[in-house]
Design an enzyme around this catalytic site. Structure first.
Site: not given
Lengths: 256, 327
Positions: A95, A184
């Site tokens: 990632k 988020g």
């Protein structure tokens, strides 16, 4: 669900491994949620292999491991961390996270594209943490990425999908690319909304790790992801402005 | 009764020896490092007896048993009962609310209350005051305990004596990981500063999503700043980033910390089991007492009493593996 670099995942829940009250609770969260992927950072724990005990615990989770470059601010740092991750976890998955702003933790998309190109050429399978900008997405695919991970809202904010329009556009623009809403997510409803839009997975950490009961929240997230994915596959109804009765009104007794 | 050998003279070993001596047992206390010093991770501890603050992210056990610590320690060393003040910057008030919702026994303090409690705190409008909490000076506490033991005929030997002991209590902390496969290290970095211009009277905890920090006053303008929590067994070096973060957070509490003299940089690892709770575990004739994690001074008295119950009366208490697994 679209495969991630050829790997079919059992579900669309990717969980981070930081900030849990204890490793035992982290393990329980994975066990109870059945999350498919564990992300893990190497930057701080990395030096001299001193983080081995924790990493072994992550390996023992028995899920796909997605090491990350969290905390990296430059291409060089990120590339070095990716190399270390490949060595430690024996996976080409990475990632790619390149922080551009220390306060908002917004990704630096210019460096991101550059690092993605370098790592893809070195046979890494890059999962880039990016914004919801379509052109950046385009460039990342050109750089060799086969997955995109746009943010829902800033890291750790729990604000949910701040710009649903942009995420929908992204889904429409890249119909064949696996897409993950990364960052988020604060509530299961956010995760479900992302999956309903047709995203392939959500990646979250704080919402679970910092919940009062992380294990229960991990379960809730898993169910939301499953519900959202099922709903998307079920081809949901279109919303409309006017009421539409589900039973016919004609023929009903009207003299009452 | 025959001799019990206690390995390790950190906070765990000293408390265990004290509890055994109090029950009339003959104790041999062994530590190759001699008197308590920088080899023990408790040397670098904050020394906060703050069960209610810790409860924000710890198990019920920590809250319940941690409450005994204040009284236990005040029998042997000076305990300052000035409470704990928890603060956050305006943008992190959500963290303050969450902290409050997950623990108990505090009252909310506004800007005026804050000025009254700690006039030298800079720019905070809201805080939580945990009045019943306390703190001690870890190094003084370790020295006071070893003095108390010496007064009872228990010195600290650098090597075990030739006589065989009936039982051994292994309190070696992270050094015992050769015998405890599920023990891991959690790295902590801390600083000791002298800031004569800053006057704080109680431990202050600054909540921050990325850089939580506490400051514990040691008296005479000396402050302990701690501590990072990193999943790593490295006990050698502090990173520039950690130091930067610790100092920035201190600077945010009061800019006068910018003028402080850096007296010490401390790095060590806390021994911890996967659930971050301590264990009393019998392996043959050895009882392991370990895994105090970040709760050395808070839980060592309870751990020591559990060890004594097991060693003398063969009673398993809640720190036994079985009991913890059943929770």
């Amino acid at each position: 669900m679209r495969p991630f670099y050829g790997t079919e995942l059992p579900n669309g829940l990717m969980l981070g491994t930081a900030q849990y009250p204890s490793p035992a609770i982290l393990q329980a969260a994975f066990r109870e949620s059945g999350a498919a992927v564990a992300t893990v950072s190497l930057r701080r724990e990395g030096t001299g292999g001193a983080g081995q005990a924790f990493w072994q615990m992550i390996r023992d989770l028995g899920v796909h491991i997605l090491p990350n470059t969290a905390g990296c601010h430059t291409v060089k740092e990120a590339v070095t961390t990716a190399h270390m991750a490949r060595e430690v976890f024996g996976t080409p998955w990475i990632k790619l996270e390149l922080i551009g702003h220390t306060d908002s933790l917004q990704p630096d998309v210019f460096q991101l594209v550059e690092a993605a190109k370098i790592l893809s050429e070195e046979d890494f399978r890059v999962f880039p943490y990016t914004t919801d900008d379509l052109i950046v997405g385009e460039r990342l695919l050109k750089a060799g990425c086969e997955v995109l991970m746009p943010w829902g809202a800033p890291i750790g904010s729990g604000l949910g999908l701040a710009n649903p329009y942009a995420l929908r556009s992204m889904r429409a623009e890249f119909p064949d690319t696996p897409l993950v809403v990364d960052a988020g997510i604060g509530l299961p409803s956010h995760a479900a909304a992302a999956m309903e839009m047709g995203f392939d997975a959500v990646l979250l950490n704080t919402a679970v790790a910092k919940a009062g009961d992380p294990v229960a929240m991990a379960k809730a997230m898993a169910r939301a992801v499953e519900a959202g994915a099922l709903a998307h596959a079920a081809d949901p109804m279109e919303p409309r402005d006017m009421a539409e009765p589900s039973t016919p009104v004609i023929g009903k007794a009207f003299l009452s | 009764m025959s001799t019990i050998r206690v390995l390790g003279a950190g906070v765990a070993g000293l408390c265990v020896a004290t509890e055994l001596v109090a029950r009339g047992v003959e104790v041999e206390l062994v530590d190759p490092a001699g008197n308590p010093g920088p080899e023990a991770c408790s040397w670098w501890a904050g020394g906060m007896l703050a069960p209610f603050c810790e409860y924000e992210s710890a198990e019920d056990t920590v809250l319940r048993l941690g409450q005994q610590a204040k009284h236990w320690w005040s029998r042997y060393t000076r305990v300052t009962e000035a409470g704990t003040l928890v603060v956050a910057h305006r943008r992190d008030h959500a963290d303050l609310r969450r902290f409050a919702s997950r623990t108990e026994r505090f009252h909310k303090v506004d800007a005026a209350g804050m000025r009254k409690l700690e006039p030298d705190l800079y720019g905070f409008e809201h805080g939580l005051f945990f009045e019943s909490e306390a703190h001690l000076d870890p190094r003084k506490a370790l020295a006071d305990l070893s003095r108390h033991l010496a007064g009872n005929g228990v010195g600290i030997c650098r090597e075990p004596s030739a006589t065989t002991a009936d039982q051994t209590i292994d309190c070696r902390g992270f050094s015992a990981r050769d015998a405890l496969a599920d023990l891991r290290g959690v790295k902590g970095e801390m600083l000791v500063l002298r800031a004569p211009d800053v006057s704080l009277t109680r431990p202050i905890r600054l909540l921050h999503p990325r850089i939580p920090l506490y400051v514990v006053p040691r008296g005479q303008g000396v402050y302990m700043l701690g501590a990072t929590m990193i999943e790593s067994a490295d006990r050698k070096r502090i990173t520039a980033r950690s130091m930067l973060e610790l100092l920035s957070a201190a600077y945010a509490l009061n800019p006068a910390f910018g003028e402080a003299e850096v007296l010490e940089i401390g790095v060590d690892v806390r021994p911890a089991f996967p659930d971050n709770l301590p264990r009393v575990r019998r392996v043959g004739s050895t009882i392991h007492a370990n895994g105090l994690y970040r709760h050395g001074f808070l839980l060592a008295p309870a751990l020591a009493s559990a060890v004594a119950e097991l060693a003398i009366n063969h009673i398993q208490t809640e720190f036994a593996d079985d009991c913890l697994a059943e929770r």
